[in-house]
Design an enzyme around this catalytic site. Structure first.
Site, PDB file in Angstrom:
ATOM      1  N   ASN A 101       5.438  -9.688   1.065  1.00 55.87           N
ATOM      2  CA  ASN A 101       6.296  -8.250   1.042  1.00 55.87           C
ATOM      3  C   ASN A 101       6.328  -8.723   2.843  1.00 55.87           C
ATOM      4  OD1 ASN A 101       6.682  -5.642   1.592  1.00 55.87           O
ATOM      5  ND2 ASN A 101       3.964  -5.312   0.826  1.00 55.87           N
ATOM      6  N   LYS A 153       7.019  -6.429   4.757  1.00 53.56           N
ATOM      7  CA  LYS A 153       6.620  -4.936   5.189  1.00 53.56           C
ATOM      8  C   LYS A 153       7.782  -4.600   6.604  1.00 53.56           C
ATOM      9  CE  LYS A 153       2.476  -4.600   4.197  1.00 53.56           C
ATOM     10  NZ  LYS A 153       0.876  -5.012   4.302  1.00 53.56           N
ATOM     11  N   HIS A 172       4.210   0.725  -3.595  1.00 54.55           N
ATOM     12  CA  HIS A 172       3.380  -0.360  -2.540  1.00 54.55           C
ATOM     13  C   HIS A 172       2.516   1.335  -2.004  1.00 54.55           C
ATOM     14  CE1 HIS A 172       0.870  -1.365   0.355  1.00 54.55           C
ATOM     15  NE2 HIS A 172       1.974  -3.259   0.305  1.00 54.55           N
ATOM     16  N   GLU A 219       1.696   2.365   0.929  1.00 55.01           N
ATOM     17  CA  GLU A 219       1.666   2.449   2.631  1.00 55.01           C
ATOM     18  C   GLU A 219       3.315   3.314   2.269  1.00 55.01           C
ATOM     19  OE1 GLU A 219       2.460  -1.597   4.535  1.00 55.01           O
ATOM     20  OE2 GLU A 219       0.182  -1.355   4.184  1.00 55.01           O
ATOM     21  N   GLU A 240      -3.816  -3.293  -6.000  1.00 54.66           N
ATOM     22  CA  GLU A 240      -3.418  -3.499  -4.508  1.00 54.66           C
ATOM     23  C   GLU A 240      -4.686  -2.127  -4.359  1.00 54.66           C
ATOM     24  OE1 GLU A 240      -0.246  -5.546  -2.852  1.00 54.66           O
ATOM     25  OE2 GLU A 240       0.156  -3.707  -2.736  1.00 54.66           O
ATOM     26  N   GLY A 255      -4.894  -5.747   4.482  1.00 59.11           N
ATOM     27  CA  GLY A 255      -4.426  -5.287   5.524  1.00 59.11           C
ATOM     28  C   GLY A 255      -5.762  -5.519   6.817  1.00 59.11           C
ATOM     29  N   SER A 292      -5.323  -8.639   1.597  1.00 60.99           N
ATOM     30  CA  SER A 292      -5.887  -9.655   2.243  1.00 60.99           C
ATOM     31  C   SER A 292      -6.197 -11.004   2.086  1.00 60.99           C
ATOM     32  CB  SER A 292      -7.528  -9.675   2.748  1.00 60.99           C
ATOM     33  OG  SER A 292      -7.278  -7.803   3.736  1.00 60.99           O
TER      34      SER A 292
END
Ligand code: PGA
Length: 248
Positions: free
Chosen positions: A8, A10, A96, A98, A168, A174, A210
């Site tokens: 991904n 992003k 996701h 985010e 996730e 991250g 991560s």
């Protein structure tokens, strides 16, 4: 058993990097076992370019979201699942964290899934709790709610469409932080069980957050997940394929 590695990007990369990744992948793909399912999700603008290079290879190309408002219409800025399918992509990442943190609700996630399946796309649905929710003992309750509120009643009927869950934890994305091995296996098992109860089938449950070439082996052994969803380490073909080479 199939192992999955989905990248991904992003909001990262450039036209040149997308081109270089695809060219690099073409060289590396012949050395990858046929038991590994590979996918990459660049920003919308780079889908066509990557597909031009990867179309007849084993690397799937997908999008990072799709419109929740149907396939066509007066929705400035939206990109529909049909359009993603039309350029030749075959999957879409939905829900996701985010995007959830920027206002996507369970209702819009459920609509995106419906639009994606209707257009013939496969789906990677992301779920996961925040640190606060985990600390309050709510990790499973949050994930259960995210799944129950957005899943369709039935599994996709078409065999060429896959449906995967990516667990996730928000605090692992991250950050370089990983859940403890027992937390990993508990949550992936939990997701798998929910899906089995709901659809009476085994679907791939991936872990994301991560994951790097150096830890993918241990993460997959500990989590017993079917594969990984990878952000930062999917940006260069070297890292991505090193990660693939280090799969257990
Ligand atoms: P990360 O992102 O690998 O950079 O932690 C994972 C994801 O957000 O899917």
């Amino acid at each position: 058993m199939l192992k999955w590695v989905i990248g991904n990007w992003k909001m990262n990369g450039s036209l040149k990097e997308a081109h270089d990744f695809a060219e690099g992948a073409v060289k590396k793909l012949p050395h990858v076992s046929s038991h590994v399912m590979l996918g990459i999700a660049p920003p919308f603008l780079y889908l066509s370019g990557m597909l031009g290079i990867l179309r007849d290879t084993a690397m799937m190309v997908g999008a990072q979201t799709c419109s929740d408002r149907g396939q066509y219409g007066p929705y400035t800025g939206d990109v529909s699942a049909s359009m993603i399918k039309d350029v030749g992509a075959n999957f879409v990442i939905i829900g996701h964290s985010e995007r959830r943190s920027h206002g996507e609700t369970s209702t819009s996630i459920a609509s995106q899934i419906a639009c994606a399946l209707e257009a013939g796309l496969s789906v990677v649905l992301c779920v996961g709790e925040t640190m606060e929710e985990r600390d309050s003992g709510l990790a499973k309750a949050v994930v259960l709610k995210q799944l129950e509120s957005s899943l369709p009643k039935h599994a996709p009927a078409k065999t060429e469409q896959f449906f995967a869950i990516a667990y996730e934890p928000v605090w692992a994305i991250g950050t370089g932080r990983l859940p403890m091995p027992e937390e990993l296996s508990e949550m992936t098992h939990f997701c798998r069980q929910i899906m089995k109860d709901r659809w009476q089938i085994d679907i791939p449950v991936l872990y994301g957050g991560s994951v790097k070439p150096s830890n993918v082996h241990d993460v997959l052994i500990a989590s017993k997940a079917s594969g990984v969803l990878v952000g930062g380490a999917s940006l260069s073909p070297e890292d991505f394929f090193q990660l693939v080479a280090n799969l257990p």
